[in-house]
Write a protein that holds these residues in place. Structure first.
Motif, PDB file in Angstrom:
ATOM      1  N   ILE A 118       0.892  -1.509   0.007  1.00 62.22           N
ATOM      2  CA  ILE A 118       0.270  -0.086  -0.469  1.00 62.22           C
ATOM      3  C   ILE A 118       0.609   1.398  -0.305  1.00 62.22           C
ATOM      4  N   GLN A 119       2.034   1.339   0.760  1.00 58.25           N
ATOM      5  CA  GLN A 119       2.529   2.389   1.296  1.00 58.25           C
ATOM      6  C   GLN A 119       3.588   3.063  -0.560  1.00 58.25           C
ATOM      7  N   GLU A 120       3.802   1.854  -1.086  1.00 55.75           N
ATOM      8  CA  GLU A 120       4.829   1.552  -2.724  1.00 55.75           C
ATOM      9  C   GLU A 120       3.561   1.970  -3.551  1.00 55.75           C
ATOM     10  N   ASP A 121       2.507   1.194  -3.201  1.00 59.32           N
ATOM     11  CA  ASP A 121       2.009   1.610  -4.131  1.00 59.32           C
ATOM     12  C   ASP A 121       1.094   3.270  -4.379  1.00 59.32           C
ATOM     13  N   ILE A 122       0.806   3.979  -3.269  1.00 62.72           N
ATOM     14  CA  ILE A 122       1.219   5.357  -2.769  1.00 62.72           C
ATOM     15  C   ILE A 122       1.805   6.232  -3.814  1.00 62.72           C
ATOM     16  N   VAL A 123       2.517   6.006  -2.459  1.00 61.83           N
ATOM     17  CA  VAL A 123       4.298   7.087  -2.701  1.00 61.83           C
ATOM     18  C   VAL A 123       4.410   7.395  -4.442  1.00 61.83           C
ATOM     19  N   SER A 124       4.765   5.645  -5.347  1.00 59.45           N
ATOM     20  CA  SER A 124       4.990   5.640  -6.410  1.00 59.45           C
ATOM     21  C   SER A 124       3.972   6.254  -7.121  1.00 59.45           C
ATOM     22  N   GLY A 125       2.753   6.218  -6.984  1.00 61.30           N
ATOM     23  CA  GLY A 125       1.547   6.585  -7.759  1.00 61.30           C
ATOM     24  C   GLY A 125       1.659   7.897  -8.012  1.00 61.30           C
ATOM     25  N   ILE A 126       2.141   8.333  -6.644  1.00 57.93           N
ATOM     26  CA  ILE A 126       1.819   9.978  -6.899  1.00 57.93           C
ATOM     27  C   ILE A 126       3.274  10.817  -7.344  1.00 57.93           C
ATOM     28  N   GLY A 162       3.010   8.034   8.149  1.00 56.52           N
ATOM     29  CA  GLY A 162       3.770   8.711   8.760  1.00 56.52           C
ATOM     30  C   GLY A 162       4.821   8.703   7.730  1.00 56.52           C
ATOM     31  N   THR A 163       5.467   7.150   7.166  1.00 58.34           N
ATOM     32  CA  THR A 163       6.220   6.630   6.266  1.00 58.34           C
ATOM     33  C   THR A 163       5.361   7.765   5.296  1.00 58.34           C
ATOM     34  N   ILE A 164       4.773   7.544   4.493  1.00 59.54           N
ATOM     35  CA  ILE A 164       3.819   8.377   3.389  1.00 59.54           C
ATOM     36  C   ILE A 164       4.463   9.411   3.298  1.00 59.54           C
ATOM     37  N   HIS A 165       4.307  10.516   4.782  1.00 55.13           N
ATOM     38  CA  HIS A 165       3.912  11.531   4.576  1.00 55.13           C
ATOM     39  C   HIS A 165       5.968  11.912   4.821  1.00 55.13           C
ATOM     40  N   GLN A 166       7.240  11.090   5.335  1.00 53.46           N
ATOM     41  CA  GLN A 166       8.068  11.024   4.950  1.00 53.46           C
ATOM     42  C   GLN A 166       8.304  10.904   3.694  1.00 53.46           C
ATOM     43  N   CYS A 167       7.804   9.923   2.944  1.00 51.07           N
ATOM     44  CA  CYS A 167       8.515   9.653   1.401  1.00 51.07           C
ATOM     45  C   CYS A 167       8.444  10.625   1.077  1.00 51.07           C
ATOM     46  N   LEU A 168       7.698  11.994   0.811  1.00 55.60           N
ATOM     47  CA  LEU A 168       6.673  11.889  -0.334  1.00 55.60           C
ATOM     48  C   LEU A 168       7.403  13.846   0.392  1.00 55.60           C
ATOM     49  N   VAL A 169       7.743  14.417   1.321  1.00 59.75           N
ATOM     50  CA  VAL A 169       8.277  15.612   1.703  1.00 59.75           C
ATOM     51  C   VAL A 169       9.786  15.241   2.070  1.00 59.75           C
ATOM     52  N   SER A 170      10.472  14.348   1.326  1.00 62.52           N
ATOM     53  CA  SER A 170      11.816  13.858   0.845  1.00 62.52           C
ATOM     54  C   SER A 170      12.029  14.809  -0.512  1.00 62.52           C
ATOM     55  N   GLN A 171      10.987  14.512  -1.184  1.00 60.14           N
ATOM     56  CA  GLN A 171      10.430  14.457  -2.585  1.00 60.14           C
ATOM     57  C   GLN A 171       9.704  15.882  -2.875  1.00 60.14           C
ATOM     58  N   ALA A 172       9.958  16.084  -2.592  1.00 61.99           N
ATOM     59  CA  ALA A 172       9.157  17.791  -2.365  1.00 61.99           C
ATOM     60  C   ALA A 172      10.036  18.808  -2.367  1.00 61.99           C
ATOM     61  N   ASP A 173       9.291  19.468  -3.383  1.00 59.73           N
ATOM     62  CA  ASP A 173      10.157  21.107  -2.980  1.00 59.73           C
ATOM     63  C   ASP A 173      10.239  21.946  -2.842  1.00 59.73           C
ATOM     64  N   GLN A 174       8.833  22.189  -1.352  1.00 60.65           N
ATOM     65  CA  GLN A 174       7.904  22.990  -1.113  1.00 60.65           C
ATOM     66  C   GLN A 174       7.553  21.845  -0.285  1.00 60.65           C
ATOM     67  N   ALA A 175       7.090  22.139   1.363  1.00 60.11           N
ATOM     68  CA  ALA A 175       5.922  21.474   2.355  1.00 60.11           C
ATOM     69  C   ALA A 175       5.307  22.774   3.290  1.00 60.11           C
ATOM     70  N   PHE A 176       4.113  22.368   3.630  1.00 54.51           N
ATOM     71  CA  PHE A 176       3.607  23.621   4.324  1.00 54.51           C
ATOM     72  C   PHE A 176       3.106  22.518   5.011  1.00 54.51           C
TER      73      PHE A 176
END
Length: 191
Positions: A118-126, A162-176
């Motif tokens: 589930i984690q991989e599907d969500i992160v890779s899809g986004i 929390g893990t999904i958030h960390q994966c996405l924020v690590s790839q993000a240019d900006q986070a709010f």
């Protein structure tokens, strides 16, 4: 189209103003770059409150001065990537709804293999959509500051989110982080 491709992560508590901030940001970017506004909606009208929220968001977009293309996808978000290109400012709202849909689509045990998939599907899809879009804005709920109890389901869900958030924020240019309608920049600079 002018260079400006980016990935923006926005989180906040329930009714914090995060969706309004994300919509305004998407509109500003679409105006700036002459891009198409695309909403990637993950909500499923599963109860009266959710039906009302979906109706309100639709009405707000329809009565505004900007035209939104809406793609509805409650699971397997990556399957929408082929419908996205570098003329899209994509707003995906929201990760927690998508995660709920993925976890509860079918009744099954939440073993480590299932949760990892589930984690991989969500992160890779986004990230697949992000790689195709001009700009990808992702909204999520900040539930990790809520008191945790001994409920294994709640603890497992919180860890996974929390893990999904960390994966996405690590790839993000900006986070709010949005609190009481005020966006607080956590990562990145304005473009």
């Amino acid at each position: 189209m002018a260079d400006g491709s980016s990935f923006i992560f926005i989180t906040g508590g329930v009714r914090s103003g995060k969706s309004s901030f994300a919509e305004k940001l998407a509109i500003d970017l679409a105006d700036q770059y002459g891009a198409r506004l695309t909403l990637l909606a993950t909500g499923v009208p599963s109860d009266l409150e959710m039906q009302e929220r979906i109706t309100k968001h639709k009405r707000d977009r329809e009565t505004g001065n900007h035209i939104w293309r809406t793609l509805e996808r409650s699971v397997q978000i990556g399957k929408e990537a082929d419908r996205i290109d570098n003329h899209d400012i994509v707003l995906m709202d929201c990760i927690t709804t998508l995660l709920n849909n993925e976890l509860f689509l079918k009744k099954r045990d939440w073993d480590e293999t299932f949760l990892k998939r589930i984690q991989e599907d969500i992160v890779s899809g986004i990230l697949e959509i992000k790689n195709r879009a001009h700009t990808m804005i992702v909204v999520s709920n900040e539930v990790l500051c809520e008191p945790q109890n001994d409920n294994n389901l709640v603890l497992t869900y919180s860890r996974l989110l929390g893990t999904i958030h960390q994966c996405l924020v690590s790839q993000a240019d900006q986070a709010f982080l949005v609190e009481a309608g005020i966006p607080i920049r956590m990562k990145g600079e304005l473009r």
